[in-house]
Design a protein around this motif. Structure first.
Motif, PDB file in Angstrom:
ATOM      1  N   GLU A   1       8.285  -1.147   5.459  1.00 25.49           N
ATOM      2  CA  GLU A   1       7.950   0.187   4.965  1.00 25.49           C
ATOM      3  C   GLU A   1       9.197   0.865   4.410  1.00 25.49           C
ATOM      4  O   GLU A   1      10.262   0.845   5.021  1.00 25.49           O
ATOM      5  CB  GLU A   1       7.354   1.044   6.089  1.00 25.49           C
ATOM      6  CG  GLU A   1       6.935   2.409   5.590  1.00 25.49           C
ATOM      7  CD  GLU A   1       5.869   3.051   6.451  1.00 25.49           C
ATOM      8  OE1 GLU A   1       5.693   2.595   7.589  1.00 25.49           O
ATOM      9  OE2 GLU A   1       5.231   4.010   5.983  1.00 25.49           O
TER      10      GLU A   1
ATOM     11  N   LYS B   1       4.285   0.452   1.774  1.00 22.76           N
ATOM     12  CA  LYS B   1       4.364  -0.547   2.844  1.00 22.76           C
ATOM     13  C   LYS B   1       3.915  -1.882   2.290  1.00 22.76           C
ATOM     14  O   LYS B   1       2.900  -1.964   1.588  1.00 22.76           O
ATOM     15  CB  LYS B   1       3.443  -0.114   3.997  1.00 22.76           C
ATOM     16  CG  LYS B   1       3.564  -0.943   5.252  1.00 22.76           C
ATOM     17  CD  LYS B   1       2.891  -0.203   6.412  1.00 22.76           C
ATOM     18  CE  LYS B   1       3.187  -0.869   7.734  1.00 22.76           C
ATOM     19  NZ  LYS B   1       2.319  -1.980   8.057  1.00 22.76           N
TER      20      LYS B   1
ATOM     21  N   ARG C   1       0.824  -1.202   0.000  1.00 21.53           N
ATOM     22  CA  ARG C   1       0.000   0.000   0.000  1.00 21.53           C
ATOM     23  C   ARG C   1       0.859   1.253   0.000  1.00 21.53           C
ATOM     24  O   ARG C   1       1.974   1.277   0.521  1.00 21.53           O
ATOM     25  CB  ARG C   1      -0.885   0.040   1.248  1.00 21.53           C
ATOM     26  CG  ARG C   1      -1.937  -1.048   1.277  1.00 21.53           C
ATOM     27  CD  ARG C   1      -2.485  -1.249   2.675  1.00 21.53           C
ATOM     28  NE  ARG C   1      -2.996  -0.005   3.236  1.00 21.53           N
ATOM     29  CZ  ARG C   1      -4.184   0.494   2.943  1.00 21.53           C
ATOM     30  NH1 ARG C   1      -4.983  -0.149   2.110  1.00 21.53           N
ATOM     31  NH2 ARG C   1      -4.588   1.613   3.482  1.00 21.53           N
TER      32      ARG C   1
ATOM     33  N   THR D   1       1.336   4.604   1.672  1.00 23.11           N
ATOM     34  CA  THR D   1       0.875   5.128   2.961  1.00 23.11           C
ATOM     35  C   THR D   1       0.889   6.644   3.013  1.00 23.11           C
ATOM     36  O   THR D   1       0.113   7.251   3.734  1.00 23.11           O
ATOM     37  CB  THR D   1       1.748   4.595   4.111  1.00 23.11           C
ATOM     38  OG1 THR D   1       3.117   4.907   3.820  1.00 23.11           O
ATOM     39  CG2 THR D   1       1.576   3.102   4.266  1.00 23.11           C
ATOM     40  N   ARG D   2       1.785   7.247   2.243  1.00 23.38           N
ATOM     41  CA  ARG D   2       1.867   8.692   2.343  1.00 23.38           C
ATOM     42  C   ARG D   2       2.534   9.226   1.096  1.00 23.38           C
ATOM     43  O   ARG D   2       3.327   8.538   0.450  1.00 23.38           O
ATOM     44  CB  ARG D   2       2.717   9.085   3.563  1.00 23.38           C
ATOM     45  CG  ARG D   2       2.384  10.425   4.153  1.00 23.38           C
ATOM     46  CD  ARG D   2       2.657  10.406   5.661  1.00 23.38           C
ATOM     47  NE  ARG D   2       4.080  10.324   5.955  1.00 23.38           N
ATOM     48  CZ  ARG D   2       4.873  11.413   6.082  1.00 23.38           C
ATOM     49  NH1 ARG D   2       4.375  12.605   5.926  1.00 23.38           N
ATOM     50  NH2 ARG D   2       6.144  11.277   6.365  1.00 23.38           N
TER      51      ARG D   2
END
Lengths: 264, 423
Positions: free
Chosen positions: B354, B312, B282, B284-285
């Motif tokens: 991550e 991540k 995913r 994440t930011r």
């Protein structure tokens, strides 16, 4: 300054003329309505009061009724229009500067002009009905001037107040209806007991209607008791009341008018 | 010619609107006090405009431009400070000069021109010019309520400008009206400048402001930010709007949370879905920053831009993934799609799940507009995403008028030269 004065005079003329056009252009009979309306009411009231209720008490009843009615309907219509004279021109006031008092003056003059013409109709009626002209009749223009001052004062005062209190017209309509009965138009003032008469005379229009009837229709200035003093005092009171209404109206207007555009 | 000194204007905005006596009386009886919120439209504005100057006022909506113009036109009275005006004023505010809808165009022209201070003879002499400038010959005896808004604006502008005042206050005339009328307005502006009229002009069109103004004043929240050369003040305005946009864009930058993780089979995302994928990894930011590492969302054309994307791994068996970024303009035009080399995770170490990757544009040469980025995590081969986020972030680009990019139009700048060969 002189250029300005000429300009403002021109502006009053054009605004007044525009008002006149807007007032009457939407109906077929146009201006004629402003005579027909009080005349119609006159006939209704005359039928009801003159022939049934106050039957034959006063041979001059119809003349007095007509005169009172025309004065009153001028006051009622002109003051109601006067209240709306600022808000009614909101589209101009919000966009271009001109002295705000001109809007009020234009409306009041417009109604005053139709009133003058309507008075002509009353005079014709009087002529036909044989109401004579006396030297006391010369006082009548003074009363006309006083009604105008009151109308103008009320217009000044209430037109700026109306911007903030938008239900003022409804309230004024009720006051006008009450005022109609608190003014000796359909009844002679002598019908009212003296202690209530005093109350009626708090209303400056009462004086004006009553004295107009006296000087024009009856051709006398003395009251029933034959005293000229009360007449004199009465005249002083109306005059002071008229000046006072105009003065208060104008002062409030002058204070409030600069902010008028913000409340449109 | 015009001197404004320390003008302040405050409006009291009532918390509860009471416009009738009934409401006032009721409010009083129920013991509700009338709360007001002061709105400071202007806070101590001073400036001077010289005779014959074309002076523009710019600023965002609500910066006080229109209030200032209304004060100059004496429609509002300032709370403090004062204005000295030398000469006659012809205002053209909020697209009008005060027409009465029930009157004909002819009557309105006479009424408005009288309010502007013309005499009857003068109006009669000008009348045909006014009507023909507004191109309303066929409609002059029709009631104004039947006019289109463009026709009304044309007529109003025509009267305002024919009134031959020394000072014209013009608020956004060019925003309406068709192209040919705009052209006419431009011609009028040029002519008025030649004739030495003083013009105060409010507009949001920087092109118009730049073309005509001698000086420009920038207002922000009721204060003067800068006054002077059009180039410089317009630049200040751009910086100001960039700063404001920045504040507005940040809250939007959160990633959409509703991931559609369980879409294993058949990659057909519903069109209104903002995020989908099987969820093995995913995003994440995502952080946008300039060369110095300062996070921001508004850039001038040619500035460096860095996108840092944090990813991540959710499925411990996953070894590699590609990061893809697509930039498209707000209207959907696809500008760029690019994918990274596969990013790898060393097998099954939870603390390493991550990591981040950076996409750097040394010079982001997109031209002024708003752009959106889609971000995706894709398998090395194949096109079924682990995670796909539509409109993950937005970038606002403006063309700084002090740089070489200021006049270009289109999507993107491309280096080029014009060669002129002498014969």
């Amino acid at each position: 300054m002189l250029r300005n004065r000429a300009r403002y005079f021109e502006l009053i003329k054009v605004l007044g003329f525009t008002d006149f056009k807007l007032r009457f252009s939407t109906s077929v009979l146009g201006y004629v309505w402003s005579v027909l309306k009080p005349l119609g009411i006159f006939f209704v009231l005359y039928m009801v009061f003159g022939t049934f209720i106050l039957r034959g008490a006063d041979p001059r009843y119809k003349d007095k009724l007509l005169l009172g009615l025309f004065i009153w309907s001028y006051f009622a219509e002109a003051s109601t229009a006067g209240i709306q004279s600022l808000l009614g021109k909101s589209h101009i006031i919000g966009k271009i500067y001109f002295p705000r008092s001109i809007a009020v003056l234009a409306t009041s003059l417009n109604y005053f002009l139709t009133f003058m013409i309507n008075l002509g109709v009353v005079m014709v009626f009087f002529l036909i009905d044989g109401v004579g002209f006396t030297r006391y009749s010369l006082l009548f223009p003074l009363y006309i001037a006083e009604v105008y001052m009151i109308v103008l004062g009320v217009s000044f005062l209430l037109s700026v107040t109306y911007l903030r209190f938008r239900d003022l017209v409804e309230i004024w309509t009720i006051i006008i209806t009450a005022g109609f009965y608190a003014t000796p138009i359909i009844y002679p003032i002598e019908m009212v007991a003296w202690k209530y008469q005093k109350l009626l005379f708090l209303n400056p229009i009462t004086f004006i209607v009553e004295y107009s009837k006296r000087v024009l229709v009856e051709g006398r200035i003395l009251d029933a008791a034959g005293s000229a003093t009360t007449f004199l005092i009465g005249n002083c009171i109306i005059f002071m009341e008229s000046v006072l209404v105009l003065l208060i109206g104008f002062l409030v207007f002058r204070k409030r008018a600069p902010r008028a555009a913000e409340y449109l | 010619m015009i001197q404004a000194r320390d003008i302040s204007k405050k409006f009291l905005i009532p918390h509860e609107k009471r416009v009738t006596l009934r409401e006032h009386v009721l409010g009083f009886l129920l013991g509700r006090t009338m709360g007001f919120e002061p709105l400071h439209a202007l806070r101590g504005i001073s400036f001077e405009v010289h005779k014959g100057e074309f002076f523009s006022i710019i600023g965002k909506n609500g910066s006080g431009k229109s209030t200032l113009l209304k004060i100059l036109a004496s429609i509002y009275a300032p709370d403090s400070g004062g204005v000295m005006l030398n000469g006659t004023v012809s205002p053209f505010l909020e697209l009008g000069i005060g027409f009465t809808p029930d009157l004909t165009a002819r009557d309105n022209v006479f009424l408005s021109a009288t309010v502007l201070g013309l005499r009857r003879r003068e109006i009669e002499a000008l009348y045909d010019d006014i009507i023909s400038f507004a191109e309303l010959e066929r409609f002059q005896d029709q009631a104004l309520k039947n006019f289109s808004s463009g026709m009304k604006v044309r007529l109003a502008f025509s009267v305002a400008f024919m009134a031959d005042a020394d000072i014209l206050l013009i608020d956004e005339v060019l925003a309406v009206g068709d192209a040919s009328f705009q052209q006419k307005c431009y011609d009028v502006f040029r002519r008025l400048k030649r004739e030495g009229k003083t013009i105060i002009f409010v507009s949001h069109s920087m092109g118009d402001v730049k073309e005509f103004s001698d000086r420009v004043m920038l207002l922000h929240e009721g204060r003067v930010v800068s006054v002077g050369e059009p180039e410089k003040v317009i630049h200040d305005y751009q910086l100001l709007t960039a700063h404001e946009d920045e504040k507005r864009l940040i809250p939007k930058e959160r990633l959409p949370q509703r991931a559609v993780a369980e879409q294993q089979k058949g990659f057909t995302p519903p069109s209104d879905e903002k995020r989908w994928g099987n969820g093995w990894a995913r995003v994440t930011r995502m952080v946008l920053s300039d060369a110095a590492g300062k996070e921001k969302h508004v850039y001038a054309t040619g500035e460096p831009l860095r996108m840092r994307i944090y990813i991540k791994r959710e499925n411990p068996l996953l070894e590699t993934a590609k990061v893809c970024v697509a930039i498209h303009r707000a209207d959907g035009v696809n500008v760029l799609e690019t994918c990274s080399d596969p990013v790898s995770w060393r097998a099954s170490r939870e603390q390493d799940s991550e990591r981040s990757i950076e996409l750097e544009f040394p010079r982001l040469e997109l031209l002024g507009a708003t752009y959106y980025c889609d971000v995706a995590l894709m398998p090395e081969g194949g096109n079924e995403p682990y995670d796909f986020i539509k409109g993950c972030c937005s970038i606002r680009i403006y063309q700084d008028n002090t740089t070489l990019y200021r006049d270009f139009k289109g999507i993107s700048y491309m280096p080029h030269v014009w060669n002129v060969r002498e014969r």
